[in-house]
Design a protein around this motif. Structure first.
Motif, PDB file in Angstrom:
ATOM      1  N   TRP A 111      13.490  88.984 -10.949  1.00 56.92           N
ATOM      2  CA  TRP A 111      14.594  88.086 -10.626  1.00 56.92           C
ATOM      3  C   TRP A 111      15.852  88.567 -11.337  1.00 56.92           C
ATOM      4  CZ3 TRP A 111      16.515  84.727  -7.462  1.00 56.92           C
ATOM      5  CH2 TRP A 111      17.552  83.891  -7.864  1.00 56.92           C
ATOM      6  N   HIS A 130       7.872  79.837 -11.850  1.00 68.02           N
ATOM      7  CA  HIS A 130       9.089  80.626 -11.702  1.00 68.02           C
ATOM      8  C   HIS A 130      10.097  79.809 -10.918  1.00 68.02           C
ATOM      9  CE1 HIS A 130      11.893  83.716 -10.186  1.00 68.02           C
ATOM     10  NE2 HIS A 130      11.579  84.354 -11.295  1.00 68.02           N
ATOM     11  N   ALA A 182      16.334  88.315  -5.718  1.00 71.01           N
ATOM     12  CA  ALA A 182      14.931  88.542  -6.055  1.00 71.01           C
ATOM     13  C   ALA A 182      14.508  89.863  -5.430  1.00 71.01           C
ATOM     14  CB  ALA A 182      14.054  87.402  -5.541  1.00 71.01           C
ATOM     15  N   LEU A 191       7.169  85.915  -8.040  1.00 72.82           N
ATOM     16  CA  LEU A 191       8.364  85.260  -7.507  1.00 72.82           C
ATOM     17  C   LEU A 191       8.047  84.203  -6.462  1.00 72.82           C
ATOM     18  CD1 LEU A 191      10.648  88.401  -7.087  1.00 72.82           C
ATOM     19  CD2 LEU A 191      10.531  86.840  -9.020  1.00 72.82           C
TER      20      LEU A 191
END
Length: 580
Positions: A23, A90, A30, A63
Protein backbone atom coordinates in the motif's frame (compact mmCIF):
# COMPACT_ATOMS: atom_id res chain seq x y z
CA UNK A 1 -11.98 9.30 -2.97
CA UNK A 2 -10.58 7.34 -5.92
CA UNK A 3 -8.19 4.50 -5.09
CA UNK A 4 -5.80 3.21 -7.74
CA UNK A 5 -5.24 -0.55 -7.74
CA UNK A 6 -2.34 -1.79 -9.87
CA UNK A 7 -3.13 -5.37 -10.86
CA UNK A 8 -0.69 -7.64 -12.80
CA UNK A 9 -2.04 -8.95 -16.09
CA UNK A 10 -0.52 -12.38 -15.39
CA UNK A 11 -2.98 -12.82 -12.49
CA UNK A 12 -6.12 -12.03 -14.50
CA UNK A 13 -6.80 -15.74 -15.02
CA UNK A 14 -5.48 -16.92 -11.63
CA UNK A 15 -7.58 -18.86 -9.17
CA UNK A 16 -9.35 -17.05 -6.37
CA UNK A 17 -7.35 -16.08 -3.31
CA UNK A 18 -5.70 -13.23 -1.44
CA UNK A 19 -4.14 -10.11 -3.00
CA UNK A 20 -0.59 -9.67 -1.72
CA UNK A 21 1.16 -6.38 -2.33
CA UNK A 22 2.11 -2.99 -0.94
CA UNK A 23 0.00 0.00 0.00
CA UNK A 24 1.42 3.38 -1.11
CA UNK A 25 -0.41 6.01 0.94
CA UNK A 26 1.29 8.96 -0.81
CA UNK A 27 -0.17 7.89 -4.14
CA UNK A 28 -3.37 6.41 -2.60
CA UNK A 29 -2.46 3.29 -4.55
CA UNK A 30 -2.32 -0.45 -3.95
CA UNK A 31 0.31 -2.41 -5.87
CA UNK A 32 -0.68 -6.07 -6.19
CA UNK A 33 2.36 -8.35 -6.48
CA UNK A 34 0.90 -11.88 -6.31
CA UNK A 35 -2.21 -13.91 -5.55
CA UNK A 36 -2.23 -16.47 -2.71
CA UNK A 37 -4.51 -19.37 -3.67
CA UNK A 38 -6.90 -21.40 -1.56
CA UNK A 39 -6.55 -23.46 0.52
CA UNK A 40 -4.07 -21.82 2.87
CA UNK A 41 -3.42 -21.35 6.58
CA UNK A 42 -3.39 -17.68 7.66
CA UNK A 43 -0.39 -18.11 9.94
CA UNK A 44 1.66 -19.50 7.04
CA UNK A 45 0.72 -16.53 4.90
CA UNK A 46 1.83 -14.14 7.61
CA UNK A 47 5.13 -16.00 8.00
CA UNK A 48 5.65 -15.77 4.25
CA UNK A 49 5.01 -12.02 4.21
CA UNK A 50 7.33 -11.49 7.17
CA UNK A 51 10.10 -13.40 5.38
CA UNK A 52 9.67 -11.39 2.18
CA UNK A 53 9.61 -8.13 4.12
CA UNK A 54 12.82 -9.06 5.95
CA UNK A 55 14.68 -9.82 2.73
CA UNK A 56 13.34 -7.07 0.44
CA UNK A 57 12.73 -4.31 3.04
CA UNK A 58 9.31 -3.76 1.43
CA UNK A 59 6.19 -3.65 3.63
CA UNK A 60 4.24 -6.45 1.94
CA UNK A 61 0.75 -7.15 3.28
CA UNK A 62 -2.55 -8.75 2.34
CA UNK A 63 -4.49 -6.00 0.57
CA UNK A 64 -7.75 -7.81 -0.09
CA UNK A 65 -9.35 -10.73 -1.91
CA UNK A 66 -9.52 -11.86 -5.52
CA UNK A 67 -12.48 -13.87 -6.81
CA UNK A 68 -12.49 -15.46 -10.25
CA UNK A 69 -16.17 -16.39 -10.62
CA UNK A 70 -15.65 -17.84 -14.09
CA UNK A 71 -13.74 -20.71 -12.48
CA UNK A 72 -15.41 -21.04 -9.07
CA UNK A 73 -19.04 -20.59 -8.13
CA UNK A 74 -19.90 -17.90 -5.69
CA UNK A 75 -21.39 -20.36 -3.22
CA UNK A 76 -18.10 -22.21 -2.79
CA UNK A 77 -16.52 -19.15 -1.24
CA UNK A 78 -19.48 -18.20 0.90
CA UNK A 79 -18.77 -15.84 3.70
CA UNK A 80 -15.13 -16.93 3.82
CA UNK A 81 -13.94 -13.97 1.72
CA UNK A 82 -15.86 -11.53 3.87
CA UNK A 83 -14.28 -12.83 7.06
CA UNK A 84 -10.70 -12.59 5.79
CA UNK A 85 -10.66 -8.85 6.44
CA UNK A 86 -10.79 -9.53 10.16
CA UNK A 87 -7.85 -11.98 10.01
CA UNK A 88 -5.62 -9.84 7.74
CA UNK A 89 -6.44 -6.39 9.01
CA UNK A 90 -5.68 -3.81 6.35
CA UNK A 91 -7.31 -0.49 5.69
CA UNK A 92 -8.61 -0.13 3.00
CA UNK A 93 -9.67 -3.67 2.13
CA UNK A 94 -9.93 -4.48 -1.59
CA UNK A 95 -12.40 -6.85 -3.20
CA UNK A 96 -11.68 -7.61 -6.86
CA UNK A 97 -13.97 -9.93 -8.75
CA UNK A 98 -14.32 -11.02 -12.35
CA UNK A 99 -17.95 -11.66 -13.28
CA UNK A 100 -18.97 -15.05 -14.57
CA UNK A 101 -19.59 -15.29 -18.32
CA UNK A 102 -18.79 -11.61 -18.95
CA UNK A 103 -15.78 -9.41 -19.42
CA UNK A 104 -16.82 -7.07 -16.61
CA UNK A 105 -14.96 -6.63 -13.35
CA UNK A 106 -16.13 -5.63 -9.91
CA UNK A 107 -13.75 -3.51 -7.84
CA UNK A 108 -14.56 -2.31 -4.34
CA UNK A 109 -12.58 -0.91 -1.42
CA UNK A 110 -13.87 -0.77 2.16
CA UNK A 111 -12.54 1.11 5.15
CA UNK A 112 -12.93 -1.19 8.11
CA UNK A 113 -12.37 1.66 10.58
CA UNK A 114 -15.44 3.81 10.01
CA UNK A 115 -16.90 6.81 11.76
CA UNK A 116 -20.40 5.61 10.93
CA UNK A 117 -21.72 2.97 13.37
CA UNK A 118 -22.13 -0.52 11.89
CA UNK A 119 -21.27 0.67 8.38
CA UNK A 120 -18.03 0.80 6.40
CA UNK A 121 -17.13 3.46 3.88
CA UNK A 122 -16.81 2.29 0.28
CA UNK A 123 -14.31 3.99 -2.06
CA UNK A 124 -14.26 4.08 -5.83
CA UNK A 125 -11.51 1.94 -7.32
CA UNK A 126 -9.63 2.58 -10.55
CA UNK A 127 -8.19 -0.73 -11.78
CA UNK A 128 -4.87 -0.39 -13.63
CA UNK A 129 -3.38 -3.45 -15.32
CA UNK A 130 0.41 -3.65 -15.71
CA UNK A 131 2.87 -6.15 -17.12
CA UNK A 132 4.73 -7.36 -14.05
CA UNK A 133 7.71 -8.73 -15.94
CA UNK A 134 8.30 -5.54 -17.93
CA UNK A 135 7.95 -3.33 -14.87
CA UNK A 136 10.36 -5.54 -12.93
CA UNK A 137 13.02 -5.55 -15.66
CA UNK A 138 12.65 -1.90 -16.65
CA UNK A 139 14.59 1.00 -15.19
CA UNK A 140 12.56 4.17 -14.85
CA UNK A 141 14.50 7.26 -15.92
CA UNK A 142 13.89 10.86 -14.81
CA UNK A 143 10.80 12.55 -16.25
CA UNK A 144 11.00 13.81 -19.77
CA UNK A 145 8.70 15.14 -22.47
CA UNK A 146 6.75 12.14 -23.66
CA UNK A 147 5.53 11.64 -27.24
CA UNK A 148 1.94 12.25 -28.15
CA UNK A 149 -0.36 9.30 -27.45
CA UNK A 150 -3.15 7.95 -29.60
CA UNK A 151 -6.78 8.80 -29.06
CA UNK A 152 -8.11 7.40 -25.81
CA UNK A 153 -4.65 7.26 -24.17
CA UNK A 154 -3.43 9.30 -21.26
CA UNK A 155 0.15 9.81 -20.14
CA UNK A 156 1.87 9.93 -16.76
CA UNK A 157 5.30 11.15 -15.83
CA UNK A 158 7.95 8.86 -14.41
CA UNK A 159 8.22 10.85 -11.19
CA UNK A 160 4.75 9.98 -9.90
CA UNK A 161 5.19 6.26 -10.63
CA UNK A 162 8.64 5.84 -9.12
CA UNK A 163 7.18 4.15 -6.03
CA UNK A 164 5.27 1.67 -8.17
CA UNK A 165 8.35 0.65 -10.15
CA UNK A 166 10.46 0.58 -6.99
CA UNK A 167 7.99 -1.69 -5.23
CA UNK A 168 8.00 -4.28 -8.02
CA UNK A 169 11.80 -4.10 -8.40
CA UNK A 170 12.53 -4.55 -4.69
CA UNK A 171 10.06 -7.44 -4.44
CA UNK A 172 12.06 -9.56 -6.86
CA UNK A 173 12.75 -12.09 -4.11
CA UNK A 174 9.05 -12.91 -4.04
CA UNK A 175 9.17 -13.88 -7.73
CA UNK A 176 12.48 -15.74 -7.87
CA UNK A 177 12.51 -17.76 -4.64
CA UNK A 178 11.11 -21.16 -5.60
CA UNK A 179 10.35 -22.14 -2.01
CA UNK A 180 7.45 -19.69 -2.02
CA UNK A 181 5.82 -21.57 -4.89
CA UNK A 182 6.60 -25.11 -3.77
CA UNK A 183 5.88 -24.61 -0.04
CA UNK A 184 2.58 -24.74 1.80
CA UNK A 185 1.55 -21.38 0.31
CA UNK A 186 0.86 -21.40 -3.45
CA UNK A 187 1.30 -18.10 -5.36
CA UNK A 188 0.57 -16.78 -8.81
CA UNK A 189 2.84 -14.19 -10.43
CA UNK A 190 4.69 -13.75 -13.70
CA UNK A 191 7.27 -16.48 -12.90
CA UNK A 192 4.88 -19.05 -11.53
CA UNK A 193 5.71 -21.41 -14.41
CA UNK A 194 9.50 -21.23 -13.91
CA UNK A 195 12.47 -19.04 -14.64
CA UNK A 196 13.76 -19.07 -18.22
CA UNK A 197 17.42 -19.99 -18.82
CA UNK A 198 18.10 -20.10 -15.09
CA UNK A 199 20.65 -22.93 -15.46
CA UNK A 200 22.69 -21.04 -18.05
CA UNK A 201 22.61 -17.89 -15.95
CA UNK A 202 23.78 -19.72 -12.85
CA UNK A 203 26.60 -21.49 -14.73
CA UNK A 204 27.74 -18.16 -16.14
CA UNK A 205 27.73 -16.57 -12.70
CA UNK A 206 29.74 -19.45 -11.23
CA UNK A 207 32.36 -19.35 -14.01
CA UNK A 208 32.70 -15.56 -14.16
CA UNK A 209 34.17 -15.26 -10.66
CA UNK A 210 37.50 -17.09 -11.17
CA UNK A 211 37.94 -15.71 -14.69
CA UNK A 212 37.41 -12.12 -13.55
CA UNK A 213 39.78 -12.65 -10.62
CA UNK A 214 42.56 -13.95 -12.91
CA UNK A 215 42.11 -11.20 -15.50
CA UNK A 216 41.91 -8.52 -12.80
CA UNK A 217 45.27 -9.70 -11.42
CA UNK A 218 46.89 -9.53 -14.88
CA UNK A 219 45.43 -6.09 -15.57
CA UNK A 220 46.60 -4.78 -12.20
CA UNK A 221 50.11 -5.98 -13.10
CA UNK A 222 49.94 -4.13 -16.42
CA UNK A 223 48.68 -1.01 -14.64
CA UNK A 224 51.60 -1.18 -12.22
CA UNK A 225 54.05 -1.46 -15.13
CA UNK A 226 52.44 1.49 -16.93
CA UNK A 227 52.68 3.57 -13.73
CA UNK A 228 56.41 2.92 -13.37
CA UNK A 229 58.60 5.97 -12.79
CA UNK A 230 60.60 5.15 -15.92
CA UNK A 231 57.68 6.30 -18.08
CA UNK A 232 57.68 9.69 -16.33
CA UNK A 233 61.12 10.69 -17.61
CA UNK A 234 61.10 13.54 -20.08
CA UNK A 235 61.52 11.83 -23.49
CA UNK A 236 59.22 8.91 -22.66
CA UNK A 237 56.59 11.08 -20.97
CA UNK A 238 56.52 13.45 -23.95
CA UNK A 239 56.12 10.60 -26.45
CA UNK A 240 53.52 8.89 -24.29
CA UNK A 241 51.50 12.09 -24.04
CA UNK A 242 51.60 12.96 -27.73
CA UNK A 243 51.10 9.56 -29.39
CA UNK A 244 47.48 8.58 -29.88
CA UNK A 245 48.37 4.89 -29.58
CA UNK A 246 49.64 5.26 -26.01
CA UNK A 247 46.54 7.21 -25.03
CA UNK A 248 44.23 4.60 -26.55
CA UNK A 249 46.04 1.67 -24.91
CA UNK A 250 45.84 3.39 -21.54
CA UNK A 251 42.16 4.11 -22.11
CA UNK A 252 41.40 0.48 -22.98
CA UNK A 253 43.38 -0.70 -19.96
CA UNK A 254 41.09 1.34 -17.71
CA UNK A 255 38.03 -0.13 -19.43
CA UNK A 256 39.25 -3.70 -19.01
CA UNK A 257 40.15 -3.10 -15.37
CA UNK A 258 36.61 -1.88 -14.70
CA UNK A 259 34.97 -4.69 -16.67
CA UNK A 260 36.81 -7.54 -14.94
CA UNK A 261 36.72 -5.98 -11.52
CA UNK A 262 35.39 -8.35 -8.88
CA UNK A 263 33.59 -5.49 -7.13
CA UNK A 264 29.83 -5.70 -7.60
CA UNK A 265 28.04 -2.83 -9.30
CA UNK A 266 26.34 -0.59 -6.75
CA UNK A 267 23.65 0.82 -9.03
CA UNK A 268 21.96 0.09 -12.38
CA UNK A 269 24.01 2.94 -13.90
CA UNK A 270 27.29 1.24 -13.04
CA UNK A 271 25.99 -2.10 -14.29
CA UNK A 272 24.92 -0.53 -17.58
CA UNK A 273 28.29 1.20 -17.86
CA UNK A 274 30.09 -2.14 -17.44
CA UNK A 275 27.87 -3.77 -20.06
CA UNK A 276 28.45 -0.94 -22.54
CA UNK A 277 32.22 -1.14 -21.99
CA UNK A 278 32.22 -4.91 -22.47
CA UNK A 279 30.25 -4.72 -25.72
CA UNK A 280 32.42 -1.83 -26.94
CA UNK A 281 35.60 -3.85 -26.32
CA UNK A 282 34.17 -6.95 -27.99
CA UNK A 283 33.03 -5.01 -31.08
CA UNK A 284 36.38 -3.23 -31.19
CA UNK A 285 38.34 -6.49 -31.09
CA UNK A 286 36.04 -8.12 -33.66
CA UNK A 287 36.57 -5.23 -36.09
CA UNK A 288 40.31 -5.39 -35.45
CA UNK A 289 40.42 -9.11 -36.25
CA UNK A 290 38.50 -8.50 -39.48
CA UNK A 291 41.02 -5.82 -40.43
CA UNK A 292 43.90 -8.13 -39.55
CA UNK A 293 42.53 -10.93 -41.73
CA UNK A 294 42.01 -8.48 -44.61
CA UNK A 295 45.58 -7.17 -44.37
CA UNK A 296 47.14 -10.64 -44.35
CA UNK A 297 45.10 -11.91 -47.29
CA UNK A 298 46.65 -11.61 -50.77
CA UNK A 299 49.81 -10.03 -49.27
CA UNK A 300 48.18 -6.62 -48.93
CA UNK A 301 50.83 -5.52 -46.41
CA UNK A 302 53.53 -6.06 -49.03
CA UNK A 303 51.49 -4.10 -51.56
CA UNK A 304 51.12 -1.22 -49.10
CA UNK A 305 54.87 -1.25 -48.36
CA UNK A 306 55.74 -1.20 -52.07
CA UNK A 307 53.32 1.68 -52.71
CA UNK A 308 54.45 3.79 -49.73
CA UNK A 309 57.83 4.94 -51.13
CA UNK A 310 56.45 5.97 -54.57
CA UNK A 311 53.67 7.89 -52.85
CA UNK A 312 56.21 9.66 -50.64
CA UNK A 313 58.31 10.52 -53.73
CA UNK A 314 55.19 11.82 -55.49
CA UNK A 315 54.25 14.02 -52.51
CA UNK A 316 57.83 15.35 -52.30
CA UNK A 317 57.83 16.10 -56.01
CA UNK A 318 54.56 18.02 -55.73
CA UNK A 319 55.93 20.00 -52.77
CA UNK A 320 59.05 20.85 -54.76
CA UNK A 321 56.91 22.10 -57.65
CA UNK A 322 54.87 24.13 -55.18
CA UNK A 323 57.99 25.72 -53.70
CA UNK A 324 59.39 26.48 -57.13
CA UNK A 325 56.08 28.17 -58.00
CA UNK A 326 56.28 30.22 -54.81
CA UNK A 327 59.89 31.17 -55.56
CA UNK A 328 58.81 32.71 -58.88
CA UNK A 329 55.84 35.02 -59.32
CA UNK A 330 52.88 33.10 -57.81
CA UNK A 331 49.58 34.25 -59.30
CA UNK A 332 51.37 37.30 -60.74
CA UNK A 333 52.27 38.67 -57.31
CA UNK A 334 55.55 40.53 -56.87
CA UNK A 335 57.39 39.03 -53.91
CA UNK A 336 60.58 40.10 -52.14
CA UNK A 337 63.19 38.33 -54.23
CA UNK A 338 65.84 37.79 -51.54
CA UNK A 339 63.47 36.56 -48.83
CA UNK A 340 61.61 34.42 -51.35
CA UNK A 341 64.79 32.63 -52.41
CA UNK A 342 65.96 32.12 -48.83
CA UNK A 343 62.67 30.62 -47.69
CA UNK A 344 62.30 28.47 -50.81
CA UNK A 345 65.78 26.96 -50.57
CA UNK A 346 65.34 26.40 -46.84
CA UNK A 347 62.18 24.39 -47.37
CA UNK A 348 63.61 22.52 -50.37
CA UNK A 349 66.49 21.36 -48.21
CA UNK A 350 64.04 19.99 -45.65
CA UNK A 351 62.24 18.04 -48.37
CA UNK A 352 65.56 16.60 -49.52
CA UNK A 353 66.37 15.46 -45.99
CA UNK A 354 62.96 13.89 -45.58
CA UNK A 355 63.12 11.93 -48.85
CA UNK A 356 66.58 10.67 -47.92
CA UNK A 357 65.20 9.45 -44.62
CA UNK A 358 62.27 7.66 -46.33
CA UNK A 359 64.60 5.87 -48.78
CA UNK A 360 66.85 4.89 -45.89
CA UNK A 361 63.89 3.32 -44.08
CA UNK A 362 62.39 1.66 -47.18
CA UNK A 363 63.95 -1.83 -46.57
CA UNK A 364 62.29 -1.96 -43.13
CA UNK A 365 58.87 -0.57 -44.04
CA UNK A 366 57.28 -3.94 -44.79
CA UNK A 367 58.42 -5.39 -41.45
CA UNK A 368 57.14 -2.30 -39.63
CA UNK A 369 53.76 -2.54 -41.34
CA UNK A 370 53.56 -6.27 -40.57
CA UNK A 371 54.03 -5.67 -36.85
CA UNK A 372 51.63 -2.72 -36.98
CA UNK A 373 49.03 -4.99 -38.59
CA UNK A 374 49.37 -7.45 -35.73
CA UNK A 375 48.36 -4.69 -33.32
CA UNK A 376 44.87 -4.80 -34.88
CA UNK A 377 44.15 -7.86 -32.72
CA UNK A 378 44.01 -5.40 -29.80
CA UNK A 379 41.14 -3.62 -31.49
CA UNK A 380 40.20 -1.42 -34.40
CA UNK A 381 40.72 1.69 -32.27
CA UNK A 382 44.35 0.74 -31.61
CA UNK A 383 44.93 0.21 -35.34
CA UNK A 384 43.32 3.57 -36.16
CA UNK A 385 45.42 5.30 -33.49
CA UNK A 386 48.56 3.79 -34.99
CA UNK A 387 47.42 4.97 -38.43
CA UNK A 388 47.00 8.49 -37.05
CA UNK A 389 50.52 8.38 -35.57
CA UNK A 390 51.94 7.08 -38.87
CA UNK A 391 50.28 9.93 -40.75
CA UNK A 392 51.76 12.38 -38.23
CA UNK A 393 55.24 10.90 -38.74
CA UNK A 394 54.99 10.79 -42.55
CA UNK A 395 53.86 14.42 -42.68
CA UNK A 396 56.34 15.68 -40.11
CA UNK A 397 58.06 17.84 -42.75
CA UNK A 398 54.74 19.59 -43.49
CA UNK A 399 54.38 20.21 -39.77
CA UNK A 400 57.89 21.70 -39.69
CA UNK A 401 57.06 23.97 -42.64
CA UNK A 402 53.91 25.12 -40.85
CA UNK A 403 55.79 25.84 -37.62
CA UNK A 404 58.52 27.80 -39.42
CA UNK A 405 56.03 29.83 -41.44
CA UNK A 406 53.74 30.44 -38.45
CA UNK A 407 56.57 31.60 -36.18
CA UNK A 408 57.97 33.97 -38.80
CA UNK A 409 54.53 35.33 -39.64
CA UNK A 410 53.61 35.71 -35.95
CA UNK A 411 56.86 37.58 -35.28
CA UNK A 412 56.12 40.08 -38.02
CA UNK A 413 52.47 40.54 -36.97
CA UNK A 414 53.40 41.29 -33.38
CA UNK A 415 56.29 43.50 -34.55
CA UNK A 416 53.96 45.54 -36.76
CA UNK A 417 51.38 45.87 -33.96
CA UNK A 418 54.08 47.06 -31.53
CA UNK A 419 55.47 49.60 -34.01
CA UNK A 420 51.95 50.80 -34.78
CA UNK A 421 51.49 51.61 -31.10
CA UNK A 422 54.80 53.54 -31.27
CA UNK A 423 53.39 55.90 -33.91
CA UNK A 424 50.38 56.60 -31.70
CA UNK A 425 52.48 57.31 -28.63
CA UNK A 426 51.50 54.08 -26.90
CA UNK A 427 53.37 51.08 -25.55
CA UNK A 428 52.51 47.70 -24.00
CA UNK A 429 53.02 47.59 -20.24
CA UNK A 430 54.21 44.08 -19.46
CA UNK A 431 53.76 44.36 -15.70
CA UNK A 432 50.20 45.74 -15.78
CA UNK A 433 49.20 43.86 -18.96
CA UNK A 434 47.74 46.93 -20.62
CA UNK A 435 48.52 49.67 -23.15
CA UNK A 436 49.90 52.90 -21.60
CA UNK A 437 50.85 56.28 -23.04
CA UNK A 438 54.53 56.92 -23.71
CA UNK A 439 56.63 59.73 -25.20
CA UNK A 440 59.34 58.79 -27.74
CA UNK A 441 62.30 60.87 -28.95
CA UNK A 442 63.18 61.48 -32.59
CA UNK A 443 65.70 58.63 -32.91
CA UNK A 444 63.23 56.09 -31.63
CA UNK A 445 60.58 57.28 -34.05
CA UNK A 446 63.06 57.14 -36.96
CA UNK A 447 64.17 53.59 -36.16
CA UNK A 448 60.58 52.53 -35.61
CA UNK A 449 59.53 53.97 -38.97
CA UNK A 450 62.40 52.20 -40.71
CA UNK A 451 61.60 48.83 -39.10
CA UNK A 452 57.87 49.25 -39.76
CA UNK A 453 58.55 49.89 -43.48
CA UNK A 454 60.80 46.81 -43.75
CA UNK A 455 58.28 44.55 -42.04
CA UNK A 456 55.41 45.87 -44.18
CA UNK A 457 57.23 45.12 -47.42
CA UNK A 458 58.37 41.66 -46.22
CA UNK A 459 54.95 40.70 -44.87
CA UNK A 460 53.33 39.62 -48.22
CA UNK A 461 56.08 37.09 -48.92
CA UNK A 462 55.95 35.66 -45.41
CA UNK A 463 52.13 35.63 -45.39
CA UNK A 464 52.03 33.73 -48.68
CA UNK A 465 54.31 30.96 -47.40
CA UNK A 466 52.38 30.86 -44.14
CA UNK A 467 49.04 30.61 -45.96
CA UNK A 468 50.16 27.75 -48.21
CA UNK A 469 51.71 25.64 -45.47
CA UNK A 470 48.83 26.34 -43.09
CA UNK A 471 46.40 24.96 -45.66
CA UNK A 472 48.56 21.86 -46.05
CA UNK A 473 48.73 21.46 -42.28
CA UNK A 474 44.96 21.88 -41.92
CA UNK A 475 44.47 19.15 -44.54
CA UNK A 476 46.59 16.74 -42.50
CA UNK A 477 44.85 17.75 -39.26
CA UNK A 478 41.45 17.18 -40.89
CA UNK A 479 42.40 13.63 -41.87
CA UNK A 480 43.69 12.96 -38.36
CA UNK A 481 40.56 14.52 -36.90
CA UNK A 482 38.31 12.18 -38.89
CA UNK A 483 40.31 9.20 -37.61
CA UNK A 484 40.07 10.49 -34.03
CA UNK A 485 36.32 10.99 -34.40
CA UNK A 486 35.95 7.38 -35.57
CA UNK A 487 38.00 6.19 -32.59
CA UNK A 488 35.91 8.35 -30.27
CA UNK A 489 32.71 6.91 -31.78
CA UNK A 490 33.82 3.33 -31.13
CA UNK A 491 35.01 4.18 -27.63
CA UNK A 492 32.02 6.16 -26.44
CA UNK A 493 28.99 4.79 -28.30
CA UNK A 494 26.78 2.82 -25.82
CA UNK A 495 26.20 -0.17 -28.09
CA UNK A 496 24.67 -2.38 -25.40
CA UNK A 497 22.15 0.29 -24.39
CA UNK A 498 21.22 0.91 -28.03
CA UNK A 499 20.78 -2.82 -28.62
CA UNK A 500 18.66 -3.05 -25.48
CA UNK A 501 16.55 -0.13 -26.67
CA UNK A 502 16.08 -1.83 -30.06
CA UNK A 503 15.32 -5.38 -28.87
CA UNK A 504 13.87 -4.77 -25.38
CA UNK A 505 12.52 -1.21 -25.43
CA UNK A 506 10.72 -1.60 -22.10
CA UNK A 507 14.03 -2.07 -20.26
CA UNK A 508 14.82 1.65 -20.61
CA UNK A 509 11.64 3.44 -19.59
CA UNK A 510 11.08 7.17 -19.91
CA UNK A 511 7.59 7.03 -18.43
CA UNK A 512 4.26 5.32 -18.94
CA UNK A 513 1.02 5.86 -20.78
CA UNK A 514 -2.46 4.58 -19.93
CA UNK A 515 -4.89 3.09 -22.42
CA UNK A 516 -8.57 2.91 -21.52
CA UNK A 517 -9.91 -0.66 -21.53
CA UNK A 518 -13.39 -0.10 -20.10
CA UNK A 519 -15.28 3.05 -19.21
CA UNK A 520 -18.99 2.51 -18.59
CA UNK A 521 -21.43 4.01 -16.16
CA UNK A 522 -21.69 2.03 -12.97
CA UNK A 523 -18.54 0.08 -13.75
CA UNK A 524 -15.02 0.71 -12.45
CA UNK A 525 -12.62 2.41 -14.82
CA UNK A 526 -10.09 -0.09 -16.15
CA UNK A 527 -6.80 1.11 -17.65
CA UNK A 528 -3.76 -0.61 -19.15
CA UNK A 529 -0.39 0.81 -18.17
CA UNK A 530 2.15 0.68 -21.00
CA UNK A 531 5.82 1.67 -20.82
CA UNK A 532 7.14 4.49 -22.97
CA UNK A 533 10.70 3.59 -24.07
CA UNK A 534 13.55 6.06 -23.76
CA UNK A 535 14.27 7.94 -27.04
CA UNK A 536 17.45 6.98 -28.87
CA UNK A 537 19.03 10.41 -28.45
CA UNK A 538 18.51 10.25 -24.68
CA UNK A 539 19.95 6.73 -24.62
CA UNK A 540 23.14 7.97 -26.28
CA UNK A 541 23.29 11.07 -24.09
CA UNK A 542 22.64 9.16 -20.85
CA UNK A 543 24.91 6.16 -21.37
CA UNK A 544 27.66 7.68 -23.50
CA UNK A 545 31.06 6.41 -22.33
CA UNK A 546 34.05 8.66 -21.65
CA UNK A 547 36.64 8.66 -24.42
CA UNK A 548 40.22 9.73 -24.92
CA UNK A 549 39.47 11.07 -28.40
CA UNK A 550 40.62 14.48 -29.58
CA UNK A 551 37.83 17.00 -29.14
CA UNK A 552 38.20 20.55 -30.43
CA UNK A 553 38.86 22.90 -27.55
CA UNK A 554 38.60 26.08 -29.64
CA UNK A 555 35.54 27.78 -31.06
CA UNK A 556 35.47 28.88 -34.65
CA UNK A 557 36.07 32.48 -33.59
CA UNK A 558 39.14 31.65 -31.50
CA UNK A 559 40.42 29.34 -34.25
CA UNK A 560 40.21 32.09 -36.89
CA UNK A 561 41.86 34.53 -34.50
CA UNK A 562 44.77 32.15 -33.88
CA UNK A 563 45.16 31.52 -37.60
CA UNK A 564 45.16 35.25 -38.35
CA UNK A 565 47.81 36.06 -35.73
CA UNK A 566 49.95 33.02 -36.57
CA UNK A 567 49.54 31.17 -33.28
CA UNK A 568 50.22 27.43 -33.45
CA UNK A 569 47.24 25.09 -33.44
CA UNK A 570 47.90 21.55 -32.26
CA UNK A 571 45.61 18.61 -33.13
CA UNK A 572 45.96 17.02 -29.69
CA UNK A 573 44.76 17.99 -26.24
CA UNK A 574 47.14 18.47 -23.39
CA UNK A 575 46.81 16.04 -20.47
CA UNK A 576 45.49 18.71 -18.12
CA UNK A 577 42.65 19.47 -20.56
CA UNK A 578 41.32 15.93 -20.54
CA UNK A 579 38.27 14.97 -18.56
CA UNK A 580 37.72 11.62 -16.97
Amino acid sequence: MVLKAFFPTCCASADSGLLVGRWVPEQNSAVVLAVVHFPFIPIQVKELLAQVQKVSQVHVAVLGTWCHRQQEPKESLGHFLEGLGAIFSHDPWLQLCRERGTRFWSCKAYHQVSTTPDKSIEDQVMLIFYDQRKVLLSWLHPPTVLPDCQAGDTTASAGGLADIFDTVARSEVLFQNNQFDEGPVRLSHWQSEGVEASILVELTKQASGPVCLLLASLLSLLSAVSACRLWKLWPLSFIRRKLSTCEQLQHRLKHLSLIFSTQKAQSPTQLMKKANMLVSVLIDVALGLLLLSWLHNNNRIGQLANALVPVADRVAEELQHLLQWLMGAPAGLKMNRALDQVLGRFFLYHIHLWISYIHLMSPFIEHILWHVGLSACLGMTVALSILSDIIALLTFHIYCFYVYGARLYCLKIYGLSSLWRLFRGKKWNVLRQRVDSCSYDLDQLFIGTLLFTILVFLLPTTALYYLVFTLLRLLVVTVQGMIHLLVDLINSLPLYSLGLRLCRPYRLAAGVKFRVLEQEAGRPLRLLMQINPLPYNRVVHTYRLPSCGCHPKHSWGSLCRKLFFGELIYPWRQREDKQD
